[in-house]
Write a protein that holds these residues in place. Structure first.
Motif, PDB file in Angstrom:
ATOM      1  N   PRO A  21     -43.030  21.119  -2.815  1.00 38.70           N
ATOM      2  CA  PRO A  21     -43.481  22.508  -2.933  1.00 38.70           C
ATOM      3  C   PRO A  21     -42.367  23.397  -3.489  1.00 38.70           C
ATOM      4  CG  PRO A  21     -43.033  21.986  -0.643  1.00 38.70           C
ATOM      5  CD  PRO A  21     -42.938  20.692  -1.404  1.00 38.70           C
ATOM      6  N   VAL A  22     -42.759  24.406  -4.258  1.00 40.76           N
ATOM      7  CA  VAL A  22     -41.803  25.331  -4.861  1.00 40.76           C
ATOM      8  C   VAL A  22     -42.120  26.745  -4.376  1.00 40.76           C
ATOM      9  CG1 VAL A  22     -40.872  26.258  -7.009  1.00 40.76           C
ATOM     10  CG2 VAL A  22     -41.587  23.853  -6.897  1.00 40.76           C
ATOM     11  N   HIS A  23     -41.105  27.417  -3.835  1.00 41.01           N
ATOM     12  CA  HIS A  23     -41.260  28.781  -3.335  1.00 41.01           C
ATOM     13  C   HIS A  23     -40.343  29.717  -4.111  1.00 41.01           C
ATOM     14  CE1 HIS A  23     -43.503  27.869   0.486  1.00 41.01           C
ATOM     15  NE2 HIS A  23     -43.001  26.677   0.231  1.00 41.01           N
ATOM     16  N   ASP A  40     -37.552  18.382   0.707  1.00 40.22           N
ATOM     17  CA  ASP A  40     -38.781  18.948   1.268  1.00 40.22           C
ATOM     18  C   ASP A  40     -39.278  20.188   0.542  1.00 40.22           C
ATOM     19  OD1 ASP A  40     -39.048  17.083   3.508  1.00 40.22           O
ATOM     20  OD2 ASP A  40     -37.228  18.016   4.261  1.00 40.22           O
ATOM     21  N   LEU A  41     -38.385  20.947  -0.099  1.00 41.08           N
ATOM     22  CA  LEU A  41     -38.841  22.114  -0.850  1.00 41.08           C
ATOM     23  C   LEU A  41     -37.776  22.575  -1.835  1.00 41.08           C
ATOM     24  CD1 LEU A  41     -38.660  25.436   1.165  1.00 41.08           C
ATOM     25  CD2 LEU A  41     -37.881  23.309   2.185  1.00 41.08           C
ATOM     26  N   ILE A  42     -38.254  23.214  -2.896  1.00 42.19           N
ATOM     27  CA  ILE A  42     -37.400  23.845  -3.904  1.00 42.19           C
ATOM     28  C   ILE A  42     -37.608  25.353  -3.786  1.00 42.19           C
ATOM     29  CG2 ILE A  42     -36.954  24.134  -6.369  1.00 42.19           C
ATOM     30  CD1 ILE A  42     -38.051  21.305  -6.778  1.00 42.19           C
ATOM     31  N   ILE A  43     -36.522  26.103  -3.751  1.00 44.25           N
ATOM     32  CA  ILE A  43     -36.613  27.557  -3.649  1.00 44.25           C
ATOM     33  C   ILE A  43     -36.029  28.169  -4.918  1.00 44.25           C
ATOM     34  CG2 ILE A  43     -36.014  29.595  -2.310  1.00 44.25           C
ATOM     35  CD1 ILE A  43     -35.604  27.780   0.107  1.00 44.25           C
ATOM     36  N   THR A  67     -34.554  16.844  11.966  1.00 46.26           N
ATOM     37  CA  THR A  67     -35.883  17.390  11.691  1.00 46.26           C
ATOM     38  C   THR A  67     -35.836  18.572  10.725  1.00 46.26           C
ATOM     39  OG1 THR A  67     -35.758  18.889  13.599  1.00 46.26           O
ATOM     40  CG2 THR A  67     -36.682  16.700  13.989  1.00 46.26           C
ATOM     41  N   ALA A  68     -34.647  18.927  10.246  1.00 52.85           N
ATOM     42  CA  ALA A  68     -34.534  20.077   9.345  1.00 52.85           C
ATOM     43  C   ALA A  68     -35.222  19.792   8.016  1.00 52.85           C
ATOM     44  CB  ALA A  68     -33.055  20.394   9.106  1.00 52.85           C
ATOM     45  N   ARG A  69     -35.787  20.841   7.430  1.00 55.78           N
ATOM     46  CA  ARG A  69     -36.401  20.717   6.103  1.00 55.78           C
ATOM     47  C   ARG A  69     -35.317  20.877   5.046  1.00 55.78           C
ATOM     48  NH1 ARG A  69     -41.089  24.458   4.889  1.00 55.78           N
ATOM     49  NH2 ARG A  69     -39.978  25.990   6.150  1.00 55.78           N
ATOM     50  N   ARG A  70     -35.184  19.901   4.199  1.00 56.63           N
ATOM     51  CA  ARG A  70     -34.151  19.919   3.174  1.00 56.63           C
ATOM     52  C   ARG A  70     -34.616  20.720   1.966  1.00 56.63           C
ATOM     53  NH1 ARG A  70     -33.462  13.386   3.344  1.00 56.63           N
ATOM     54  NH2 ARG A  70     -32.511  13.205   5.417  1.00 56.63           N
ATOM     55  N   ALA A  71     -33.784  21.622   1.534  1.00 57.93           N
ATOM     56  CA  ALA A  71     -34.141  22.481   0.402  1.00 57.93           C
ATOM     57  C   ALA A  71     -33.012  22.499  -0.614  1.00 57.93           C
ATOM     58  CB  ALA A  71     -34.427  23.906   0.880  1.00 57.93           C
TER      59      ALA A  71
END
Length: 487
Positions: free
Chosen positions: A258-260, A231-234, A163-167
């Motif tokens: 999404p990008v943070h 799941d997201l780009i940081i 369930t971890a969000r991959r970044a």
């Protein structure tokens, strides 16, 4: 007559570095988002509750008055009521499901209220007291062990990292080290760093940051996210690097990810909430994927059944009109630039079909058959795409999927006409869409017409909702009356 062959595009990993390609292949399947886990748990619990409610009625009803069919329908209804109440009480939240002691109190009220509703309704012959006590016994015998097992399964899924969000990190300097260290020290961290991308080398961007390897450059990151489920780009850059951040945001704008900015997060949660924390918010979150998929399956299957006689008549007409296969398949761009094969009724002579879509159909095109002209004007040739909807490669509503080598009637590639053209692939493509109901379909005879389509597609992506999908479906039949660009 030989069947036209589909063009085979190069694999997504071609041109990607060996390290990035290997990591991407291991992330080809999406992570188990909490909403998906909740849906699985609700499905299992709903099935067990339906059977349990059926036996509750059986135990509380005199034999001569018991009707199995009615009891089954009532059981399903009561199970749905119990599930709805459990969800309202937060019983399917991941933080609740992983703990049986917290989970059961959120489940019991919904179950008991469903029992009370069954008793009050009476169903014409059931004694309220009998139903309640039989149901209470069933709760102890069935629901308590079931919830305990679901809690164990949810806890295992979380502990296994499913369930971890991959970044992925864009930038591997001091900001990346601060972020990786902060995530490793955070209790209950649900963000998993899968790799670092950076153009720099040496001390400014080392090959490894606290056991997280650098696997590619900034240019590789977009292709990596096309191949892997991320799941997201940081962005691990200082806020003062405004020009570089703006360049990277423009590059990543084509992705449904999404990008943070790492510097904006103090608790390292990177929540995708509508509070402006994301520089580029998510366009297709897990709950939206699930809702759209259920919508497509429900309406798509119903439409396929209703339109089956029409499709059969079209198939017969094609067979009688010209030699060759009834169906035509073409490779097109799907969600996140993936390659899909789209089904259509054949509208051209078999030996002149254009599998690559490099030559657009124009008015009076001699390649189109007599039946094909009618099908293209009425868009009946698109009906086999309902099979694509059931398969999951298409949605009922979305930006229309264009051929891989799609060009205008002036032989200009679409990607050359519109900058950032692939940004329209941030949602699954559809049979109909916002651009189509506004008359933007058929031949692309000038650059401006494609720009209008692109603008309409972006509007749909940024304003998507199930209500908008339903409105587009209802307006589609009327929009088909405008055949000026359909030939």
């Amino acid at each position: 007559m030989s069947r036209p062959e589909l063009s085979i595009a190069p694999p997504p990993s071609e041109g990607l570095g060996a390290a990035a390609a290997q990591v991407a292949r291991g992330l080809a399947r999406p992570s188990l988002a909490p909403i998906r886990l909740a849906a699985i748990a609700a499905g299992v619990e709903g099935l067990v509750l339906s059977v349990t409610f059926w036996f509750v009625q059986y135990a509380a009803t005199p034999g001569t008055q018991f009707h199995p069919g009615m009891a089954g329908l009532a059981g399903i209804g009561m199970a749905m009521l119990a599930l709805g109440l459990t969800a309202a009480f937060g019983g399917f939240a991941l933080r609740v499901m992983v703990n049986a002691r917290r989970s059961l109190p959120r489940t019991l009220p919904g179950y008991l209220l469903a029992l009370v509703a069954m008793g009050v309704a009476g169903l014409g012959h059931i004694l309220p007291g009998g139903v309640f006590w039989a149901g209470l016994t069933a709760f102890g015998v069935v629901l308590v062990p079931l919830r305990y097992c679901l809690s164990l399964a949810a806890d295992w899924a979380v502990a296994s990292g499913l369930t971890a969000r991959r970044a992925v990190l864009a930038g591997g300097g001091p900001e990346a080290e601060r972020l990786v260290r902060g995530l490793s020290e955070k209790t209950g961290n649900e963000v998993r760093i899968c790799g670092i991308f950076d153009d720099r080398t040496g001390k400014r961007a080392p090959d490894v940051v606290l056991d997280v390897p650098k696997i590619g450059s900034f240019d590789d990151l977009v292709q990596f996210c096309r191949m892997a489920e991320i799941d997201l780009i940081i962005l691990c850059l200082p806020p003062t690097a405004e020009e570089r951040i703006a360049q990277l945001l423009e590059k990543f704008r084509v992705l449904p990810v999404p990008v943070h900015l790492s510097a904006f997060s103090q608790d390292f949660s990177f929540a995708d909430a509508p509070d402006g924390t994301a520089l580029l918010p998510a366009t297709f979150r897990a709950e939206r994927r699930l809702a759209k998929r259920v919508f497509d399956l429900t309406l798509g299957a119903s439409m396929l059944v209703c339109l089956a006689p029409v499709m059969l008549a079209v198939a017969v007409a094609i067979r009688l009109d010209s030699r060759g296969p009834i169906f035509f398949r073409q490779q097109r761009h799907g969600f996140n630039d993936s390659l899909i094969r789209v089904w259509k009724f054949r509208t051209m002579y078999a030996d002149q079909c254009d599998a690559r879509g490099s030559r657009i159909v124009t008015r009076g095109d001699p390649r189109v058959t007599r039946v094909g002209r009618i099908l293209r004007k009425t868009s009946l040739d698109e009906l086999p795409q309902l099979f694509n909807v059931l398969e999951g490669s298409l949605s009922l509503v979305g930006p229309r999927p264009h051929a891989v080598d799609a060009r205008s009637s002036r032989q200009e590639r679409f990607a050359q006409i519109v900058q950032g053209y692939s940004a329209r692939h941030r949602l699954p493509p559809g049979i109909t869409g916002w651009a189509q109901i506004h008359g933007w379909r058929g031949e692309v005879d000038d650059p401006e017409s494609l720009r209008h389509r692109f603008a309409h597609d972006l509007f749909y992506i940024e304003n998507w909702s199930l209500w908008l999908d339903l409105a587009i479906l209802l307006r589609t039949p009327l929009s088909l009356l405008d055949t000026r660009r359909a030939y």
